[in-house]
Scaffold this motif. Structure first.
Motif, PDB file in Angstrom:
ATOM      1  N   TYR A  41     -38.864  55.981  91.925  1.00  0.00           N
ATOM      2  CA  TYR A  41     -39.817  56.237  93.248  1.00  0.00           C
ATOM      3  C   TYR A  41     -40.434  54.901  93.604  1.00  0.00           C
ATOM      4  CZ  TYR A  41     -39.651  61.115  91.709  1.00  0.00           C
ATOM      5  OH  TYR A  41     -39.482  62.449  91.402  1.00  0.00           O
ATOM      6  N   LEU A  88     -43.336  53.141  95.947  1.00  0.00           N
ATOM      7  CA  LEU A  88     -44.609  53.389  96.449  1.00  0.00           C
ATOM      8  C   LEU A  88     -44.913  52.276  97.560  1.00  0.00           C
ATOM      9  CD1 LEU A  88     -46.671  54.507  93.364  1.00  0.00           C
ATOM     10  CD2 LEU A  88     -45.127  55.868  94.739  1.00  0.00           C
ATOM     11  N   ILE A  99     -42.895  56.951  98.993  1.00  0.00           N
ATOM     12  CA  ILE A  99     -44.441  57.323  99.559  1.00  0.00           C
ATOM     13  C   ILE A  99     -45.016  56.328  99.985  1.00  0.00           C
ATOM     14  CG2 ILE A  99     -46.275  58.357  98.547  1.00  0.00           C
ATOM     15  CD1 ILE A  99     -43.023  58.607  96.544  1.00  0.00           C
ATOM     16  N   THR A 155     -39.125  61.586 101.874  1.00  0.00           N
ATOM     17  CA  THR A 155     -40.461  60.569 101.995  1.00  0.00           C
ATOM     18  C   THR A 155     -41.828  61.607 102.337  1.00  0.00           C
ATOM     19  OG1 THR A 155     -40.178  60.793 104.325  1.00  0.00           O
ATOM     20  CG2 THR A 155     -39.345  58.779 103.500  1.00  0.00           C
ATOM     21  N   ALA A 156     -43.071  61.148 101.920  1.00  0.00           N
ATOM     22  CA  ALA A 156     -44.059  61.543 102.004  1.00  0.00           C
ATOM     23  C   ALA A 156     -45.301  60.349 102.265  1.00  0.00           C
ATOM     24  CB  ALA A 156     -44.525  62.079 100.660  1.00  0.00           C
ATOM     25  N   HIS A 188     -49.570  59.539 101.776  1.00  0.00           N
ATOM     26  CA  HIS A 188     -50.879  60.084 101.584  1.00  0.00           C
ATOM     27  C   HIS A 188     -51.935  59.676 102.034  1.00  0.00           C
ATOM     28  CE1 HIS A 188     -54.413  59.812  99.003  1.00  0.00           C
ATOM     29  NE2 HIS A 188     -53.979  61.149  98.464  1.00  0.00           N
ATOM     30  N   VAL A 226     -44.498  64.807  94.927  1.00  0.00           N
ATOM     31  CA  VAL A 226     -43.678  63.802  95.163  1.00  0.00           C
ATOM     32  C   VAL A 226     -42.456  64.115  94.145  1.00  0.00           C
ATOM     33  CG1 VAL A 226     -43.131  61.298  94.260  1.00  0.00           C
ATOM     34  CG2 VAL A 226     -45.174  61.788  95.174  1.00  0.00           C
TER      35      VAL A 226
END
Length: 379
Positions: free
Chosen positions: A5, A7, A95, A116-117, A119, A357
């Protein structure tokens, strides 16, 4: 199955702390994590130890047409570098946590068709997150009400909360510190990672206006800006108030553990930590914060009865002394406020975010029900 992942976060504490919490949780689950940030972000002490880090160019959209053109060039260069990283690291998802340094990483993920995300730590959707909200697969929010989040995106919005450090979360299981009517009253003053001049200017004089029997009980820990610390220290000494001052508090969880009351800004990380630990506060939102998001951050905790919010324009020594007496002269009322602060905390934020996630690259038939569907009003 172990996955990779990425970030991506801008280099301020508000973005980096929740990203670090997620990195720790994903690593515990057996995954591999890489951080994409700017020069400030990769230098945060102790947050990303053992995590591979990458600095990508990312322009800031300011300075008129010439500034915008330069920012676009930098973004495009960062996007190309991120795409090259993805071809070797092969992330299952990317992310973003806000801040301009997150943009190239997300643009590259869109180009490579990687899930994708984003926060959002604040109660107002930030600029970068607004720019990409339509294209990402999921939006994770920290408050039930998130302003500037289009209603059409509710189907992919999940209320998870704002992850905090494990040391702060551990305070949730501990009782509010005993406060006897004639015992020591411990006050923690913090303006976030950079301090706040208004707190240094007002708090010493405000505490000095308290009744003598209350003032003698005070024990203050005050985080101040380097240019304000000497003047604030002199004010406390003049008023004969016991106070320790520092420009940085590396042991903030320990300070929170014994504090009876916190006087602070209303940054996202501050609110998350106060509600996770269950500590009452007097909040003074930063008026110049983008979209006045600190005022929005303070609403939920204040409405629950866990905090009192004072706008900076009315934050005077007299007003502070008045609010301090309302809170501090009744130990039971203060303990009740601590419980109300805790009631709006979201202690499972990091695990809920990690669950979200992990679901991003799952086949549609296996995607879980949203962690907690946001049911807020949308602006």
């Amino acid at each position: 199955m172990s996955k990779h992942y990425v970030l991506a976060a801008g280099g301020t504490g508000g973005h980096m702390v929740p990203a670090a919490a997620l990195a720790t949780e994903l690593t515990k689950r057996g995954h591999h994590v890489a951080l994409v940030s700017d020069e400030r972000g990769v230098r945060f002490p102790g947050l990303f130890e053992g995590v591979q880090t990458h600095v990508l160019p990312a322009g800031r959209f300011a300075g008129g047409p010439m500034g915008y053109a330069k920012a676009l060039r930098e973004m495009w260069r960062g996007r190309a570098m991120a795409r090259e990283l993805y071809r070797t690291f092969r992330p299952a998802a990317v992310i973003g946590f806000g801040g301009y340094p997150a943009m190239p990483a997300l643009l590259a993920a869109f180009a490579e068709k990687i899930p994708t995300a984003v926060h959002e730590q604040n109660a107002v959707l930030g600029r970068v997150n607004r720019l990409v909200a339509r294209r990402v697969d999921a939006i994770a929010t920290s408050y039930e009400r998130t302003e500037r989040l289009p209603e059409r995106l509710i189907a992919k919005t999940h209320l998870v909360g704002n992850p905090v450090r494990e040391a702060v979360l551990a305070l949730r299981a501990k009782p509010y510190p005993l406060l006897e009517e004639d015992g020591i009253f411990r006050v923690l003053v913090t303006g976030g990672s950079q301090g706040a001049s208004i707190l240094s200017e007002v708090v010493p004089d405000g505490l000095a206006m308290l009744p003598p029997n209350f003032r003698r009980r005070l024990q203050v820990t005050h985080q101040a800006r380097i240019e304000d610390i000497d003047a604030a220290r002199a004010q406390y000494a003049e008023h004969q108030i016991a106070a320790e001052l520092a420009t940085y508090l590396p042991d903030l969880p320990e300070q929170l553990a014994w504090a009876h009351l916190i006087i602070a800004r209303a940054g996202a990380s501050t609110i998350a930590e106060l509600t996770a630990a269950g500590r009452p506060a007097i909040l003074v939102p930063l008026p110049s914060a983008t979209d006045d998001h600190q005022t929005a951050n303070a609403r939920e905790m204040t409405a629950a009865g866990g905090a009192r919010t004072i706008p900076q324009k009315t934050f005077t020594a007299v007003e502070l002394a008045k609010q301090m007496q309302k809170l501090g002269l009744d130990p039971q009322a203060l303990e009740n406020a601590a419980g109300r602060a805790k009631s709006v905390g979201r202690p499972h934020a990091v695990s809920d975010l990690a669950d979200l996630v992990e679901s991003l690259d799952a086949p549609l038939a296996r995607l879980p029900v949203p962690v907690r569907q946001q049911k807020a009003a949308f602006a």
